[in-house]
Structures are given as C-alpha cells and as structure tokens.
Design an enzyme around this catalytic site. Structure first.
Site, mmCIF file in Angstrom:
data_model
loop_
_atom_site.group_PDB
_atom_site.id
_atom_site.type_symbol
_atom_site.label_atom_id
_atom_site.label_comp_id
_atom_site.label_asym_id
_atom_site.label_seq_id
_atom_site.Cartn_x
_atom_site.Cartn_y
_atom_site.Cartn_z
ATOM 1 C CE LYS A 149 -2.694 1.215 3.665
ATOM 2 N NZ LYS A 149 -2.086 2.502 4.084
ATOM 3 C CD GLU B 201 0.212 7.208 4.162
ATOM 4 O OE1 GLU B 201 0.571 8.410 4.181
ATOM 5 O OE2 GLU B 201 0.078 6.531 5.188
ATOM 6 C CD GLU C 8 -6.445 7.108 7.715
ATOM 7 O OE1 GLU C 8 -5.610 6.543 6.988
ATOM 8 O OE2 GLU C 8 -6.268 7.323 8.930
#
Ligand code: KIV
Length: 286
Positions: A118, A120, A187
């Site tokens: 993952k 960001e 998020e």
C-alpha cells in the site's frame, strides 16, 4: 471439520465489488493477532505502518522503517498463511528514486511475504505506482487522510471537505485506478464523497472513517479490540475492551505473587523423593 478459508486475490476482490459483497479488512502486526484474524475469516490483513503508533508507541507513523515493516509482516504471515496480506510502504521508502521504490516494494513481497503493498498519495505518486506494478507487485492506493503527510496536513484531520480538495481526491482516485491499483483506501473523508468515488470506480474502495458507501472497511486492530487506551478516533467502533482486562489480570497476578497465591501445585513440577535425597547428600546439604 471447519471449512478451509478461501484466500482472496486482487481478482476476487474486484468480483466482490461487482457482486455487491462487502470486504472486511483489519490490521495485524504479529503472530497471535494474525492467527485470530485468519480464524475469524476476515478477508484481508493490512500490516499498516500504524504499528509505529499502536505497537511501538510513536506519536506518528513517520519513524517506521522498512526493517520494522518486514519484521512485522513476517510474523503476520506465520500466523495467517491463508489470508491476503497488504503491507504499507513506510515513510520515505517510495520517495527517493523509482529504483529504490521498486526495490523496497520488492523486499516487502520477497523477504517479508506480503501479497501486495500500500502506498499513500495520489497524482504525485503515479510514476511510483506504475513502476511497482510493472514489477508485477499489486498496489493498494491510499487517499484522504494520509498519515505520512501529517505535518503537511496540519494534523489527523478530515480531508475533502471543500470543493477543491474533494475534487482533487475524486480525480486522484480515478488516476490511481487508471495507473493499475487493485483497490484504494479512503481515510477520513466525508461519507458522500467516499460513496461518489466508490460508485465511479471499478476497483473496490476500503474505507476508514469514510462511511458505509465504501466497498469495504478497515480498522486498526488495537482500536477495535480496545487495546488502544489513550485516544480513540470517532470513526472507530470498539468491539472489546481488552486494555481494561489486561490491566485487571496483571493486577490480580501481581497481588497473587505477593500473597503467595500463585503458583500452586497445579502450576508446579515435582521431583522423586529419592532424587532430592541423593542430591542433598551429594551436595552435602542438610
Ligand atoms: O497504517 C494503517 O493502519 C493504515 C490504515 C489506517 C488504513 O494505513
């Protein structure tokens, strides 16, 4: 006999979205928590760099290193051999050069055993995303509140509240899909924005503080089990209160040791009388 769990893949996750089946994901950082997650049948494990905060006690995720992520991913894999594991690329591990980025993503797969990484960021990370995918490593995107940018964002705050930032997050999600991401974490963004993004993507969205319109949800295991005790974000649902139970059990243990109530014969190992007798004799003890 219990049924063997079916391990998800990047392809089955997309199928789940098509079939309107919700995806459950949770973080894990060690062998016992990963075993519990696998036994519970949760679809995906995230070895998040949140481990820096909930396991290592840092204030942010910024001090977390590649070595930390590899160490914890290995433990998770030993506990959850049949669950799809995504591991975070930690702070600066994807920012120095494309070759270092691919090397770091590769280490998470080859050394640690993760199934995907993952990363960001949105449009500013597209080159990195494409380079990692070119190396046949699946990438999960992460938009909205990206904790590695906490200093730039001015804190752990809701993102995408105004028109410009909402538009940017929406466009970034489309760009990440186009670049080849197999899923995107959203998020701390408003529920209607996350729902709109989810409707317009073919790949699944996994929300945390992003509402019920996402295709799946992820929570930090220490938060949802109530091991986190100092601060709890509003979007967390606490399913247990383990910190309180831990303190209570430790208090009881400490008291019992001091009172001589632990250990008792059921926790002890005996020895033959004659061996003890002989031992004392040989050591010339009375
Ligand atoms: O590090 C982490 O646990 C995460 C989740 C909060 C999505 O990135």
């Amino acid at each position: 006999m219990s049924e063997q769990k079916v391990k998800q893949t990047t392809v089955s996750l997309r199928e789940m979205k098509k079939e309107n089946k919700r995806i459950a994901m949770v973080t894990a950082y060690d062998y016992p928590s990963a075993s519990a997650v696998e036994e519970a049948g949760v679809d995906l494990i995230l070895v998040g760099d949140s481990l820096g905060m909930v396991v290592l006690g840092y204030d942010t995720t910024l001090p977390v290193t590649m070595e930390d992520m590899i160490h914890h991913t290995k433990a998770v894999k030993r506990g959850a051999k049949n669950t799809f594991v995504v591991t975070d690329l930690p702070f600066l591990s994807a920012h120095i050069s494309l070759s270092e980025t691919v090397r770091n993503a590769g280490r998470l797969i080859q050394e640690a055993g993760a199934d995907a990484v993952k990363l960001e960021g949105g449009r500013e990370m597209l080159e990195e995303v494409r380079a990692i995918i070119r190396a046949n490593i699946p990438v999960m995107g992460h938009l909205g509140l990206t904790p590695q940018s906490v200093n730039q964002l001015g804190g752990f705050k809701l993102q995408g509240k105004d028109l410009d930032s909402a538009k940017r997050i929406f466009e970034d999600a489309m760009l990440l899909e186009e670049a080849g991401c197999f899923a995107i974490v959203l998020e701390m963004v408003p529920t209607p924005l996350a729902a709109l993004i989810s409707e317009h993507l073919k790949i699944p969205t996994i929300g945390i503080g992003a509402g019920a319109g996402c295709d799946g949800q992820v929570l930090v295991i220490h938060d949802m089990l109530g091991i986190t005790h100092n601060y709890m974000p509003r979007f967390v649902k606490t399913y247990s209160h383990l910190y309180g139970s831990m303190v209570e059990s430790l208090q009881t243990y400490s008291r019992e040791v001091k009172e001589g109530a632990f250990p008792t014969t059921e926790h002890e190992f005996g020895m033959k009388e004659e061996v003890l007798y002989q031992l004392k004799k040989e050591l010339q003890l009375s």
